[in-house]
Design a protein around this motif. Structure first.
Motif, PDB file in Angstrom:
ATOM      1  N   LYS A  39       2.887  -4.769  -8.894  1.00 35.95           N
ATOM      2  CA  LYS A  39       2.847  -3.643  -9.206  1.00 35.95           C
ATOM      3  C   LYS A  39       1.656  -2.705  -8.085  1.00 35.95           C
ATOM      4  O   LYS A  39       1.170  -2.067  -8.067  1.00 35.95           O
ATOM      5  CB  LYS A  39       0.827  -3.139 -10.348  1.00 35.95           C
ATOM      6  N   THR A  40       2.590  -3.013  -7.063  1.00 36.75           N
ATOM      7  CA  THR A  40       2.858  -2.077  -5.892  1.00 36.75           C
ATOM      8  C   THR A  40       2.942  -0.580  -6.235  1.00 36.75           C
ATOM      9  O   THR A  40       3.847  -0.181  -6.952  1.00 36.75           O
ATOM     10  CB  THR A  40       3.600  -2.290  -4.958  1.00 36.75           C
ATOM     11  N   ASN A  41       2.695   0.968  -4.846  1.00 37.65           N
ATOM     12  CA  ASN A  41       2.929   1.496  -5.282  1.00 37.65           C
ATOM     13  C   ASN A  41       4.851   1.852  -4.875  1.00 37.65           C
ATOM     14  O   ASN A  41       5.696   1.570  -4.820  1.00 37.65           O
ATOM     15  CB  ASN A  41       2.772   2.407  -4.474  1.00 37.65           C
ATOM     16  N   ASP A  42       5.103   3.026  -5.565  1.00 36.28           N
ATOM     17  CA  ASP A  42       6.749   3.554  -5.099  1.00 36.28           C
ATOM     18  C   ASP A  42       6.313   4.681  -4.373  1.00 36.28           C
ATOM     19  O   ASP A  42       6.674   5.920  -5.465  1.00 36.28           O
ATOM     20  CB  ASP A  42       7.706   3.042  -6.683  1.00 36.28           C
ATOM     21  N   ARG A  43       5.848   5.167  -3.474  1.00 38.92           N
ATOM     22  CA  ARG A  43       5.406   6.006  -3.192  1.00 38.92           C
ATOM     23  C   ARG A  43       6.060   6.754  -1.165  1.00 38.92           C
ATOM     24  O   ARG A  43       5.736   5.508  -0.899  1.00 38.92           O
ATOM     25  CB  ARG A  43       4.138   6.905  -3.111  1.00 38.92           C
ATOM     26  N   ILE A  44       5.916   7.997  -0.983  1.00 38.25           N
ATOM     27  CA  ILE A  44       5.980   8.232  -0.055  1.00 38.25           C
ATOM     28  C   ILE A  44       5.081   9.014   0.516  1.00 38.25           C
ATOM     29  O   ILE A  44       4.559   9.958   0.194  1.00 38.25           O
ATOM     30  CB  ILE A  44       7.061   8.871   0.847  1.00 38.25           C
ATOM     31  N   VAL A  45       4.145   8.447   1.983  1.00 39.42           N
ATOM     32  CA  VAL A  45       2.733   8.800   1.630  1.00 39.42           C
ATOM     33  C   VAL A  45       2.913   9.729   3.511  1.00 39.42           C
ATOM     34  O   VAL A  45       3.099   8.957   4.749  1.00 39.42           O
ATOM     35  CB  VAL A  45       1.629   7.875   2.401  1.00 39.42           C
ATOM     36  N   LYS A  46       2.853  10.892   4.050  1.00 37.06           N
ATOM     37  CA  LYS A  46       2.565  11.800   4.982  1.00 37.06           C
ATOM     38  C   LYS A  46       1.279  12.299   5.547  1.00 37.06           C
ATOM     39  O   LYS A  46      -0.108  12.120   4.913  1.00 37.06           O
ATOM     40  CB  LYS A  46       3.182  13.149   4.986  1.00 37.06           C
ATOM     41  N   TYR A  47       0.668  11.592   6.719  1.00 41.00           N
ATOM     42  CA  TYR A  47      -1.372  11.757   7.045  1.00 41.00           C
ATOM     43  C   TYR A  47      -0.200  13.114   8.966  1.00 41.00           C
ATOM     44  O   TYR A  47       1.250  12.751   9.341  1.00 41.00           O
ATOM     45  CB  TYR A  47      -0.819  10.764   7.848  1.00 41.00           C
ATOM     46  N   SER A  48      -1.060  13.254   8.974  1.00 40.48           N
ATOM     47  CA  SER A  48      -0.875  14.194  10.271  1.00 40.48           C
ATOM     48  C   SER A  48      -1.114  13.457  11.286  1.00 40.48           C
ATOM     49  O   SER A  48      -1.683  12.184  11.279  1.00 40.48           O
ATOM     50  CB  SER A  48      -2.145  15.713  10.701  1.00 40.48           C
ATOM     51  N   SER A  49      -0.940  13.795  12.610  1.00 35.52           N
ATOM     52  CA  SER A  49      -0.733  13.367  14.027  1.00 35.52           C
ATOM     53  C   SER A  49      -1.658  12.621  13.881  1.00 35.52           C
ATOM     54  O   SER A  49      -2.226  11.722  14.648  1.00 35.52           O
ATOM     55  CB  SER A  49      -0.494  13.654  15.557  1.00 35.52           C
ATOM     56  N   ASP A  50      -3.176  13.334  13.409  1.00 38.32           N
ATOM     57  CA  ASP A  50      -3.895  12.234  13.630  1.00 38.32           C
ATOM     58  C   ASP A  50      -4.822  11.836  12.570  1.00 38.32           C
ATOM     59  O   ASP A  50      -5.829  10.977  12.496  1.00 38.32           O
ATOM     60  CB  ASP A  50      -5.309  12.818  14.387  1.00 38.32           C
ATOM     61  N   GLY A  51      -4.385  11.313  11.697  1.00 36.77           N
ATOM     62  CA  GLY A  51      -4.466  10.066  10.750  1.00 36.77           C
ATOM     63  C   GLY A  51      -4.763  10.626   9.221  1.00 36.77           C
ATOM     64  O   GLY A  51      -5.184  10.215   8.635  1.00 36.77           O
ATOM     65  N   LYS A  52      -4.585  11.965   8.987  1.00 37.73           N
ATOM     66  CA  LYS A  52      -5.338  12.606   7.790  1.00 37.73           C
ATOM     67  C   LYS A  52      -4.191  13.200   7.191  1.00 37.73           C
ATOM     68  O   LYS A  52      -2.973  13.477   7.206  1.00 37.73           O
ATOM     69  CB  LYS A  52      -5.771  14.182   8.553  1.00 37.73           C
ATOM     70  N   PHE A  53      -4.933  12.444   5.662  1.00 34.96           N
ATOM     71  CA  PHE A  53      -4.004  12.762   4.610  1.00 34.96           C
ATOM     72  C   PHE A  53      -3.635  13.852   4.429  1.00 34.96           C
ATOM     73  O   PHE A  53      -4.103  14.779   4.379  1.00 34.96           O
ATOM     74  CB  PHE A  53      -4.600  12.034   3.475  1.00 34.96           C
TER      75      PHE A  53
END
Length: 334
Positions: free
Chosen positions: A183-197
């Motif tokens: 039951k894994t995720n199916d998504r794209i996650v985006k972070y800033s260059s300093d690692g913030k969501f």
């Protein structure tokens, strides 16, 4: 009357020729395995250290120098669990090992991205982390909670791949289906260059912006994000805010995707007579501008497994990372 009959005959003949041309074009269009193969394989090009063998070589990418190859394999085996073998290796253009690190840090290596600043990013689909390394192997940043699966802004569930945009924003393909964890995720996650969501988009499904095993990532010169949506037998294309732009199915069932100078390289390691027919396994090559497949590095024999990972150097040499064959092969143009 005679002139009329002659004109009708010429019209009929020209119509048949035109129809034959159209049908021939359609035949080429619907045959996804018909593109030429101008490449030949180079076996055993890399000089591995004595006693070292390839494991499942899932992640490959070209260094910022344009010729050196980074490889992320599963510690000379199918997993890195309990191993002290360094899974991250760098080879120069001649195949000589110039760096290796990461021993004891990973369980199930998967994606690898060599960034323009020289750093190397990798994902672990079982430890649920994305790690950034300096070229000498120093850990610079870790995203995710080691060993903890989740769908929160600072969590992953079997991350498959990672890519970094020119401005430093980080994109993670999060979710490998039900393997190696359920039951894994199916998504794209985006972070800033300093690692913030920043944001996440997508969930399980087959519609636009939905995913079923987002397995690989790449970005073209226009900043478009290409997602190898493997179990949906397609590539999905987005802008960097997650807006759906297009889907391409002509590249087969994509495991890996790589873009250099707006030439796209896509590996199909799963298509067969039962899965995504009539596509056959191989590496399809084309342009991101029109999506046309112009070359196809096919398997030498029916049933032979082709690579999951793919990369191409500045000279046009193509590298494939194999999991079942546990190998890294080099392909050069004839």
């Amino acid at each position: 009357m005679r002139d009329y009959a002659k004109a009708m005959l010429l019209f009929a003949v020209s119509s048949v020729v035109m129809l034959a041309g159209v049908c021939g074009g359609r035949a080429q269009t619907i045959d996804p395995n018909s593109a030429p193969n101008p490449y030949q394989v180079v076996e055993h090009w890399a000089n591995l250290p004595e006693g070292r063998v390839w494991g499942q070589a899932i992640g490959v990418d070209i260094d910022r120098d344009g010729t050196s190859l980074w490889v992320f394999d599963r510690c000379a085996a199918k997993t890195c669990a309990g191993s002290n073998v360094a899974p991250i290796q760098k080879f120069d253009a001649a195949g000589h090992l110039v760096a290796s690190f990461g021993s004891g840090m990973f369980e199930w290596p998967h994606g690898l991205f060599a960034a323009a600043d020289g750093t190397v990013w990798v994902t672990d689909g079982k430890k649920q982390i994305v790690v950034q390394f300096a070229p000498d192997g120093r850990v610079l940043r870790t995203l995710g909670k080691p060993g903890i699966a989740g769908a929160g802004p600072d969590e992953f569930n079997s991350p498959s791949d990672v890519v970094v945009a020119p401005n430093g924003d980080i994109f993670v393909a999060d979710g490998h289906g039900d393997f190696p964890v359920p039951k894994t995720n199916d998504r794209i996650v985006k972070y800033s260059s300093d690692g913030k969501f920043i944001k996440a988009w997508g969930h399980h499904g087959s519609g636009q912006g939905e995913f079923d095993v987002p397995h690989g990532l790449a970005m073209d010169s226009a900043g478009r994000l290409f997602v190898a949506d493997r179990a949906n037998n397609r590539i999905q294309i987005f802008d960097q805010d997650g807006k759906f732009l297009a889907e391409w199915k002509q590249f087969g069932r994509p495991s890996g995707v790589y873009i250099r100078d707006d030439i796209i390289y896509v590996t199909d390691s799963q298509s067969n007579e039962k899965v995504n027919p009539p596509f056959r396994q191989g590496i399809r090559i084309g342009s991101v501008k029109d999506g046309k497949v112009t070359a196809f590095i096919s398997a030498p024999d029916a049933g032979t497994e082709m690579p999951e990972g793919v990369a191409a150097d500045k000279d046009g040499n193509v590298f494939g990372g194999f999991t079942q064959q546990t190998d890294v092969k080099k392909y050069v143009r004839d």
